[in-house]
Design a protein around this motif. Structure first.
Motif, mmCIF file in Angstrom:
data_model
loop_
_atom_site.group_PDB
_atom_site.id
_atom_site.type_symbol
_atom_site.label_atom_id
_atom_site.label_comp_id
_atom_site.label_asym_id
_atom_site.label_seq_id
_atom_site.Cartn_x
_atom_site.Cartn_y
_atom_site.Cartn_z
ATOM 1 N N GLY A 66 0.778 -1.221 0.000
ATOM 2 C CA GLY A 66 0.000 0.000 0.000
ATOM 3 C C GLY A 66 0.813 1.276 0.000
ATOM 4 O O GLY A 66 0.244 2.366 -0.128
ATOM 5 N N SER A 67 2.126 1.190 0.161
ATOM 6 C CA SER A 67 2.967 2.390 0.173
ATOM 7 C C SER A 67 3.138 2.924 -1.248
ATOM 8 O O SER A 67 2.999 2.199 -2.229
ATOM 9 N N ILE A 68 3.450 4.219 -1.326
ATOM 10 C CA ILE A 68 3.589 4.918 -2.597
ATOM 11 C C ILE A 68 5.058 5.248 -2.832
ATOM 12 O O ILE A 68 5.742 5.752 -1.938
ATOM 13 N N VAL A 69 5.537 4.988 -4.029
ATOM 14 C CA VAL A 69 6.908 5.317 -4.427
ATOM 15 C C VAL A 69 6.823 6.176 -5.683
ATOM 16 O O VAL A 69 6.175 5.786 -6.661
ATOM 17 N N TYR A 70 7.458 7.340 -5.669
ATOM 18 C CA TYR A 70 7.396 8.263 -6.791
ATOM 19 C C TYR A 70 8.428 7.899 -7.851
ATOM 20 O O TYR A 70 9.565 7.530 -7.534
ATOM 21 N N ASP A 71 8.031 7.998 -9.120
ATOM 22 C CA ASP A 71 8.963 7.807 -10.226
ATOM 23 C C ASP A 71 9.893 9.009 -10.327
ATOM 24 O O ASP A 71 9.520 10.131 -9.993
ATOM 25 N N THR A 72 11.088 8.768 -10.810
ATOM 26 C CA THR A 72 12.064 9.835 -11.009
ATOM 27 C C THR A 72 11.904 10.423 -12.411
ATOM 28 O O THR A 72 11.827 9.693 -13.398
ATOM 29 N N ALA A 73 11.833 11.743 -12.477
ATOM 30 C CA ALA A 73 11.716 12.441 -13.764
ATOM 31 C C ALA A 73 13.112 12.606 -14.362
ATOM 32 O O ALA A 73 14.007 13.179 -13.738
ATOM 33 N N MET A 74 13.279 12.094 -15.572
ATOM 34 C CA MET A 74 14.580 12.138 -16.239
ATOM 35 C C MET A 74 14.414 12.738 -17.632
ATOM 36 O O MET A 74 13.348 12.673 -18.231
ATOM 37 N N ASP A 75 15.492 13.308 -18.149
ATOM 38 C CA ASP A 75 15.518 13.813 -19.527
ATOM 39 C C ASP A 75 14.310 14.685 -19.820
ATOM 40 O O ASP A 75 13.622 14.525 -20.828
ATOM 41 N N SER A 76 14.040 15.639 -18.942
ATOM 42 C CA SER A 76 12.852 16.473 -19.074
ATOM 43 C C SER A 76 13.180 17.755 -19.817
ATOM 44 O O SER A 76 14.191 18.410 -19.542
ATOM 45 N N ASP A 77 12.302 18.129 -20.760
ATOM 46 C CA ASP A 77 12.438 19.417 -21.423
ATOM 47 C C ASP A 77 11.598 20.489 -20.736
ATOM 48 O O ASP A 77 11.507 21.611 -21.230
ATOM 49 N N LEU A 78 10.978 20.137 -19.601
ATOM 50 C CA LEU A 78 10.236 21.090 -18.783
ATOM 51 C C LEU A 78 10.947 21.264 -17.450
ATOM 52 O O LEU A 78 11.659 20.359 -16.998
ATOM 53 N N PRO A 79 10.766 22.383 -16.783
ATOM 54 C CA PRO A 79 11.439 22.598 -15.493
ATOM 55 C C PRO A 79 10.990 21.571 -14.452
ATOM 56 O O PRO A 79 9.851 21.101 -14.452
ATOM 57 N N LEU A 80 11.911 21.223 -13.560
ATOM 58 C CA LEU A 80 11.637 20.294 -12.471
ATOM 59 C C LEU A 80 11.627 21.054 -11.155
ATOM 60 O O LEU A 80 12.525 21.844 -10.875
ATOM 61 N N LEU A 81 10.608 20.804 -10.332
ATOM 62 C CA LEU A 81 10.573 21.376 -8.990
ATOM 63 C C LEU A 81 11.412 20.546 -8.030
ATOM 64 O O LEU A 81 11.947 21.055 -7.061
ATOM 65 N N ASN A 82 11.487 19.248 -8.288
ATOM 66 C CA ASN A 82 12.397 18.346 -7.579
ATOM 67 C C ASN A 82 12.596 17.134 -8.482
ATOM 68 O O ASN A 82 12.212 17.167 -9.654
ATOM 69 N N ASP A 83 13.180 16.065 -7.976
ATOM 70 C CA ASP A 83 13.510 14.944 -8.860
ATOM 71 C C ASP A 83 12.300 14.146 -9.316
ATOM 72 O O ASP A 83 12.431 13.262 -10.182
ATOM 73 N N SER A 84 11.122 14.434 -8.781
ATOM 74 C CA SER A 84 9.929 13.696 -9.203
ATOM 75 C C SER A 84 8.806 14.593 -9.710
ATOM 76 O O SER A 84 7.863 14.096 -10.321
ATOM 77 N N GLN A 85 8.885 15.898 -9.479
ATOM 78 C CA GLN A 85 7.815 16.814 -9.864
ATOM 79 C C GLN A 85 8.214 17.626 -11.097
ATOM 80 O O GLN A 85 9.242 18.304 -11.096
ATOM 81 N N VAL A 86 7.369 17.538 -12.119
ATOM 82 C CA VAL A 86 7.571 18.278 -13.358
ATOM 83 C C VAL A 86 6.597 19.447 -13.382
ATOM 84 O O VAL A 86 5.409 19.281 -13.091
ATOM 85 N N MET A 87 7.089 20.633 -13.720
ATOM 86 C CA MET A 87 6.233 21.810 -13.793
ATOM 87 C C MET A 87 5.641 21.894 -15.199
ATOM 88 O O MET A 87 6.330 22.246 -16.166
ATOM 89 N N LEU A 88 4.359 21.582 -15.311
ATOM 90 C CA LEU A 88 3.685 21.641 -16.602
ATOM 91 C C LEU A 88 3.408 23.073 -17.036
ATOM 92 O O LEU A 88 3.224 23.335 -18.227
ATOM 93 N N GLY A 89 3.358 23.981 -16.100
ATOM 94 C CA GLY A 89 3.089 25.369 -16.436
ATOM 95 C C GLY A 89 2.704 26.143 -15.200
ATOM 96 O O GLY A 89 2.776 25.638 -14.072
ATOM 97 N N GLU A 90 2.345 27.385 -15.398
ATOM 98 C CA GLU A 90 1.878 28.223 -14.314
ATOM 99 C C GLU A 90 0.561 28.871 -14.722
ATOM 100 O O GLU A 90 0.350 29.195 -15.892
#
Length: 561
Positions: free
Chosen positions: A388-412
């Motif tokens: 039941g625990s949650i594990v976040y995927d790591t965001a790699m090779d992103s062309d969008l800004p990252l807020l941290n290693d798992s959060q992608v900023m889609l926009g504002e």
């Protein structure tokens, strides 16, 4: 291993039981039901029965959904051969009912309405069978139970009023729906992981109840099809060309309509979505998901999100995604949602390529908390472990800004506040980009070392796209010395690049005055400059007369010791 062996033995016994039920029902149908139909309709029944058997046998041979053949024939997957067959049978039932209601002009009005109602319901079932819309609907079981109860009551009422020789078809429809409901609801619920675990079925992959579920659904729909062919023959007797062609033309038409869904969504992504290239990697099973595009649509009550993401093979049932609205000023998440991954495939591709999954979600907007604030729209992907625990995927090779290693900023985004009840007073300055500054309540006196509070009222007559800073200049009337203070007009909560047409807001500045600020009378000016190149924005008064040096006079202030 003893528990797993017992579970496998139990599943085998259930399969044998369902197989015997299937054989018995088919034998009864060919003994008492099929012979009542015209010969051309008997061939339709035989065709779909053989198709069911073929799909079930091939699906049993390819049980691994991670392989292309396994997915293509898997009984519990959408958008493949098995779901196409089930959907086509339901569509044929619905189409025959609608056509029969239209052709039965000599029949009582209630019977025609009854057939049309059945047709609409079964066409909905056909669409649901292929696309599985209920996957994102939490209370689908209760809704289907209520619909089933209403449908059963309608069929029983129709059977009571129908001629004696036609009642068997109504009863057969009811029996087919009952068998289908047992598979689609009861067995479906048994297949849930926690239920399987409580029954001693140690692993979800060993819980092969979907063979039982889908076999029961196939059988129920086939019996319903036989019954609808019987009713259709009664509603459209004689060698009418429409009556002869309908059982063949309707399935072909439905199969031709299904690809239109793919065409629409295949074009939807490149034409309407914002392109992206982001790879998410899981630390649980080391699988990757690639985000190809997304779309954000803001309404008065919700932020609607569409994602176009690819995964090799079938998307894992444990995969999910989260959407957060993060306040840029504080970094706090002010609203969020969590969704399991829906298996909505867009194009069909090969086994070594990504299949595109179209995900949709709607994040409700709080009317009080989120208005007139700069918000980041942040996306995360996660996996749910067996505990039941949650594990976040790591965001790699992103062309969008990252807020941290798992959060992608889609926009504002900024969520507009409601328009004021009364129109604002005439501004004291209008700027060249459509911003307006209202009258400012400047204090008459202040002491050096104090904090000076000055309220500013701003409005916008056009959407903005650039960042501006507001300056505040204090010029000593006697010595000509200047004290300067700059910040964003509405603070960090709403940068000017996000100002929108119709904005009306205010911000009270808290300005610290230096302790060594020389006493005396100061002339106070304000204005805006572009942060990228420090260029001042031209401004004019209410009559259109421009201010010298783009500085708006606010009045005078006396600094006391």
């Amino acid at each position: 291993m003893e528990g797993a062996e017992l579970a496998e033995a139990g599943i085998t016994k259930l399969r044998i039981l369902v197989f015997l039920l299937y054989v018995a029902a088919c034998a009864f149908a060919y003994w008492r039901l099929v012979p009542r139909l015209p010969g051309r309709y008997q061939r339709v029944c035989a065709f779909f029965l053989l198709a069911q058997i073929l799909v079930t046998v091939v699906a049993f041979a390819f049980q691994s959904p991670s392989e292309w053949a396994g997915w293509l024939w898997h009984l519990d997957e959408e958008y493949n051969i098995a779901s196409s067959l089930a959907s086509t049978q339901l569509a044929l039932v619905g189409g025959l009912a609608l056509l029969g209601g239209w052709l039965a002009r000599s029949r009582p009005r209630w019977q025609r309405l009854y057939m049309i109602a059945l047709g609409l319901v079964f066409l909905y079932f056909a669409t649901e069978e292929y696309f599985s819309f209920r996957g994102g609907f939490q209370s689908w079981a209760l809704s289907y139970a209520l619909l089933g109860a209403l449908l059963a009551a309608m069929i029983l009422a129709a059977a009571r009023r129908a001629p004696r020789n036609e009642r068997i078809w109504h009863i057969c429809i009811l029996a087919g729906l009952a068998i289908t409901a047992i598979g689609a609801t009861f067995v479906e619920e048994l297949r849930h992981y926690k239920t399987c675990q409580s029954l001693g079925l140690l692993f979800f992959d060993r819980c092969q109840l979907y063979f039982i579920e889908e076999t029961l659904e196939y059988l129920g729909v086939w019996l319903t099809l036989i019954a609808m062919l019987g009713l259709f023959a009664a509603c459209a007797p004689g060698p009418s060309i429409r009556a002869r062609l309908a059982p063949v033309a309707l399935p072909i038409l439905w199969i031709l309509l299904i690809p239109l869904w793919y065409v629409f969504h295949y074009l939807e992504a490149p034409l309407t979505a914002q392109p992206a290239s982001i790879t998410f990697k899981s630390s649980v099973n080391w699988r990757t998901v690639h985000l190809y595009g997304y779309r954000l649509d803001l309404t008065d009550s919700a932020l609607n999100l569409l994602l176009y993401a690819g995964a090799r093979g079938s998307a894992q049932r444990t995969l999910g995604f989260s959407l957060h609205l993060i306040d840029q000023a504080s970094g706090d998440s002010l609203a969020s949602l969590n969704r399991n991954w829906d298996r909505y495939v867009v194009p069909l591709v090969g086994p070594d390529e990504h299949k595109i999954y179209r995900q949709s979600a709607a994040l409700d907007i709080s009317p009080a908390v989120l208005r007139n604030r700069a918000l980041w729209v942040a996306l995360t992907l996660w996996r749910e472990r067996s505990d039941g625990s949650i594990v976040y995927d790591t965001a790699m090779d992103s062309d969008l800004p990252l807020l941290n290693d798992s959060q992608v900023m889609l926009g504002e985004i900024v969520i507009p506040a409601a328009a004021p009840d009364k129109p604002p007073a005439a501004p004291i300055a209008r700027f060249a980009n459509g911003f307006s500054l209202g009258a400012t309540d400047l204090p008459e006196r202040a002491k050096a070392g104090d904090t000076l509070a000055i309220p500013f009222v701003w409005s916008a007559d056009a959407d903005a796209s650039e960042d501006y800073a507001q300056f505040l200049h204090f010029g000593h009337a006697g010595t000509g010395a200047w004290h300067v203070y700059d910040q964003q007009p509405l603070g960090a909560r709403l940068p000017t690049r996000l100002w929108y047409k119709g904005l009306a807001d205010r911000e009270t500045w808290q300005i610290p005055l230096p302790a060594d600020l020389a006493p005396g009378r100061y002339l106070v000016f304000t204005g805006l400059y572009r942060q990228s190149d420090k260029e001042r924005l031209p401004a004019a008064d209410a009559k259109g007369k421009g201010f010298v040096d783009a500085r708006v006079p606010l009045g005078s202030l006396i600094i006391e010791v």
